[in-house]
Design a protein around this motif. Sequence first.
Motif, PDB file in Angstrom:
ATOM      1  N   GLY A  38      -4.605  -2.159   5.534  1.00 29.17           N
ATOM      2  CA  GLY A  38      -4.405  -1.915   4.405  1.00 29.17           C
ATOM      3  C   GLY A  38      -3.809  -3.163   3.650  1.00 29.17           C
ATOM      4  N   ASP A  39      -4.195  -4.542   4.066  1.00 26.93           N
ATOM      5  CA  ASP A  39      -3.341  -5.667   3.088  1.00 26.93           C
ATOM      6  C   ASP A  39      -3.889  -5.690   1.786  1.00 26.93           C
ATOM      7  N   GLY A  40      -4.846  -5.086   1.396  1.00 22.24           N
ATOM      8  CA  GLY A  40      -5.482  -4.888   0.086  1.00 22.24           C
ATOM      9  C   GLY A  40      -6.129  -6.398  -0.273  1.00 22.24           C
ATOM     10  N   GLY A  41      -6.427  -7.060   0.826  1.00 16.53           N
ATOM     11  CA  GLY A  41      -7.306  -8.247   0.648  1.00 16.53           C
ATOM     12  C   GLY A  41      -8.311  -8.614   1.488  1.00 16.53           C
ATOM     13  N   TRP A  42      -7.893  -9.767   2.348  1.00 16.24           N
ATOM     14  CA  TRP A  42      -9.124 -10.113   3.267  1.00 16.24           C
ATOM     15  C   TRP A  42      -9.564  -9.084   4.374  1.00 16.24           C
ATOM     16  N   THR A  43      -8.409  -8.425   5.067  1.00 14.98           N
ATOM     17  CA  THR A  43      -8.960  -7.711   6.186  1.00 14.98           C
ATOM     18  C   THR A  43      -9.509  -6.166   5.456  1.00 14.98           C
ATOM     19  N   TYR A  44      -8.784  -5.949   4.420  1.00 12.65           N
ATOM     20  CA  TYR A  44      -9.413  -4.853   3.767  1.00 12.65           C
ATOM     21  C   TYR A  44     -10.818  -4.761   3.531  1.00 12.65           C
ATOM     22  N   GLU A  45     -11.308  -5.861   3.014  1.00 13.93           N
ATOM     23  CA  GLU A  45     -12.607  -5.925   2.785  1.00 13.93           C
ATOM     24  C   GLU A  45     -13.618  -6.209   4.025  1.00 13.93           C
ATOM     25  N   HIS A  46     -13.054  -6.825   5.126  1.00 14.59           N
ATOM     26  CA  HIS A  46     -13.636  -6.592   6.472  1.00 14.59           C
ATOM     27  C   HIS A  46     -13.991  -4.970   6.879  1.00 14.59           C
ATOM     28  N   TRP A 187       2.262 -24.624   0.523  1.00 14.04           N
ATOM     29  CA  TRP A 187       1.616 -24.011   1.738  1.00 14.04           C
ATOM     30  C   TRP A 187       2.709 -22.787   2.530  1.00 14.04           C
ATOM     31  N   ALA A 188       2.078 -21.771   2.712  1.00 15.31           N
ATOM     32  CA  ALA A 188       2.825 -20.632   3.340  1.00 15.31           C
ATOM     33  C   ALA A 188       2.585 -20.676   4.815  1.00 15.31           C
ATOM     34  N   PHE A 189       1.613 -21.536   5.396  1.00  6.16           N
ATOM     35  CA  PHE A 189       1.065 -21.291   6.798  1.00  6.16           C
ATOM     36  C   PHE A 189       1.138 -20.134   7.476  1.00  6.16           C
ATOM     37  N   THR A 190       0.424 -19.119   6.562  1.00  4.28           N
ATOM     38  CA  THR A 190       0.248 -17.691   7.208  1.00  4.28           C
ATOM     39  C   THR A 190      -0.734 -17.274   6.354  1.00  4.28           C
ATOM     40  N   TRP A 191      -1.569 -16.170   7.056  1.00  6.03           N
ATOM     41  CA  TRP A 191      -2.532 -15.461   6.132  1.00  6.03           C
ATOM     42  C   TRP A 191      -2.019 -14.332   5.530  1.00  6.03           C
ATOM     43  N   PHE A 192      -1.085 -13.723   6.169  1.00  4.58           N
ATOM     44  CA  PHE A 192      -0.622 -12.454   5.524  1.00  4.58           C
ATOM     45  C   PHE A 192       0.941 -12.311   6.047  1.00  4.58           C
ATOM     46  N   ASP A 193       1.815 -12.378   4.919  1.00  4.61           N
ATOM     47  CA  ASP A 193       3.162 -12.176   5.196  1.00  4.61           C
ATOM     48  C   ASP A 193       3.670 -12.140   3.955  1.00  4.61           C
ATOM     49  N   PRO A 194       3.934 -10.565   3.261  1.00  4.67           N
ATOM     50  CA  PRO A 194       4.080 -10.432   1.914  1.00  4.67           C
ATOM     51  C   PRO A 194       5.485 -10.942   1.510  1.00  4.67           C
ATOM     52  N   ASP A 217      -3.295 -12.972   1.647  1.00 11.41           N
ATOM     53  CA  ASP A 217      -4.145 -11.923   1.799  1.00 11.41           C
ATOM     54  C   ASP A 217      -3.514 -10.553   1.151  1.00 11.41           C
ATOM     55  N   SER A 218      -2.169 -10.772   0.983  1.00 20.11           N
ATOM     56  CA  SER A 218      -1.553  -9.481   0.512  1.00 20.11           C
ATOM     57  C   SER A 218      -1.224  -9.519  -1.150  1.00 20.11           C
ATOM     58  N   THR A 219      -0.880  -8.475  -1.676  1.00 15.36           N
ATOM     59  CA  THR A 219      -0.703  -8.411  -3.166  1.00 15.36           C
ATOM     60  C   THR A 219       0.532  -8.675  -3.634  1.00 15.36           C
ATOM     61  N   ALA A 220       1.360  -9.413  -2.774  1.00 16.56           N
ATOM     62  CA  ALA A 220       2.724  -9.528  -2.967  1.00 16.56           C
ATOM     63  C   ALA A 220       2.904 -10.723  -4.160  1.00 16.56           C
ATOM     64  N   PRO A 221       2.213 -11.652  -4.342  1.00 19.21           N
ATOM     65  CA  PRO A 221       2.134 -12.282  -5.480  1.00 19.21           C
ATOM     66  C   PRO A 221       1.766 -11.748  -6.731  1.00 19.21           C
ATOM     67  N   GLN A 222       0.801 -10.930  -6.912  1.00 13.14           N
ATOM     68  CA  GLN A 222       0.610  -9.834  -7.891  1.00 13.14           C
ATOM     69  C   GLN A 222       1.997  -9.324  -8.235  1.00 13.14           C
ATOM     70  N   ALA A 223       2.818  -8.644  -7.270  1.00 15.39           N
ATOM     71  CA  ALA A 223       3.867  -7.983  -7.688  1.00 15.39           C
ATOM     72  C   ALA A 223       5.105  -8.657  -8.315  1.00 15.39           C
ATOM     73  N   ALA A 224       4.918  -9.906  -7.806  1.00 17.56           N
ATOM     74  CA  ALA A 224       5.970 -11.167  -8.169  1.00 17.56           C
ATOM     75  C   ALA A 224       5.682 -11.297  -9.674  1.00 17.56           C
ATOM     76  N   ALA A 225       4.421 -11.439  -9.781  1.00 17.97           N
ATOM     77  CA  ALA A 225       4.096 -12.079 -11.315  1.00 17.97           C
ATOM     78  C   ALA A 225       4.428 -10.854 -12.190  1.00 17.97           C
ATOM     79  N   GLY A 235      -6.902 -11.720  -7.898  1.00 16.17           N
ATOM     80  CA  GLY A 235      -7.172 -11.021  -6.733  1.00 16.17           C
ATOM     81  C   GLY A 235      -7.882 -11.957  -5.869  1.00 16.17           C
ATOM     82  N   GLN A 236      -7.148 -11.941  -4.604  1.00 16.87           N
ATOM     83  CA  GLN A 236      -7.906 -12.800  -3.502  1.00 16.87           C
ATOM     84  C   GLN A 236      -8.388 -11.786  -2.245  1.00 16.87           C
ATOM     85  N   ALA A 237      -9.841 -12.172  -2.130  1.00 18.16           N
ATOM     86  CA  ALA A 237     -10.606 -11.718  -1.122  1.00 18.16           C
ATOM     87  C   ALA A 237     -11.041 -10.147  -1.510  1.00 18.16           C
TER      88      ALA A 237
END
Length: 358
Positions: A38-46, A187-194, A217-225, A235-237
């Motif tokens: 349910g990440d809304g991004g990379w894993t969601y699309e897989h 650099w966040a050094f994570t794929w998914f950490d909202p 991979d999360s939508t957290a940057p969208q929410a912050a914006a 949107g990413q992925a």
Amino acid sequence: MLRRTLLGAAATTLALSTGAFAQDEPTKVGFVYVGPVGDGGWTYEHEQGRLAVEEAFGDQVETVFQESVPEGADAERVMTQMALSGADLIFTTSFGYMDPTINVAQKFPDVKFEHATGYKTADNVANYSARFYEGRMVQGHIAGKMTETNKIGYIASFPIPEVIRGINASFLAAKAVNPDVEFNVVWAFTWFDPAKESDAARALIEQGADVILQHTDSTAPQAAAADAGDVITFGQASDMSEYAPMPRVSSIIDNWGPYYVERVGQVMEGTWEPHSIWYGIDEGMVKIGEISDAVPEEVKAEALAMRDAIAAGELHPFTGPINRQDGTEWLAEGETADDGTLLGMDFYVEGLTGDIPN
């Protein structure tokens, strides 16, 4: 490089789903995910790709998945368990799964493995990736046209070639239409950490960025914006369309379903072979999400024309003259980057500031 058209894949799917190919037991297919479905991004699309396999083949397949598997020893354990439980084919869907995939494949030579975004293969290991940088060129063009502060923030995950290519491609496209544009890479050094992704976005916005790009991979940057107002994102992925028309104005969509259906079909047919493929906009593995009404019509038309030119092979995101960050020549006028250099890219292009972490 093995390549089949989607038409061929569809024909295979039809034949299998209508009973032209019979089998005693369902083909068991495993998927190992680095994030939650349910990440809304990379894993969601897989996960959408896995569901496409189930829809295509019905009771001729059994699929299993494990989500939020860390890269490293945990991944090897999960892959081993899938192999022991009778999986015929296992998709491992993150760069950091590369060595664990090779290690487990050596122990299970009768199981087929597919690793996403890596570069190693074996007799029973294929790899596959998408030319995400093509989509990031389109994003960069829109970003360069729409920024009013001339400051663009970029949330990067890990300093691997895939991520560095994306930064360079989007920067070059933005700079081409707006010479005053500046990129600030975090650099966040994570794929998914909202939480981390949100903090990074907020920091970039506080520093004046009115456009946020991300390779997390999360939508957290969208929410912050959205909270900040007057900031656009992409949107990413996955489409992340719940944030359209603002702040998310378009997206890169990773379209894995046709590939997964094709490769599962080949296992069922007995024609699967290891390969390395790298598909992009042309093959449909990379898609540009709907460009919202927040983007001026002229800019939208330019972005869509750029997408179509890339698909037609008329435009390459890395076409010279381009220098490296230190000012030395990388590509001469009219020269395009070769895949070998792109696959190993470990440098910024001229105009980007800051260092790439080790």
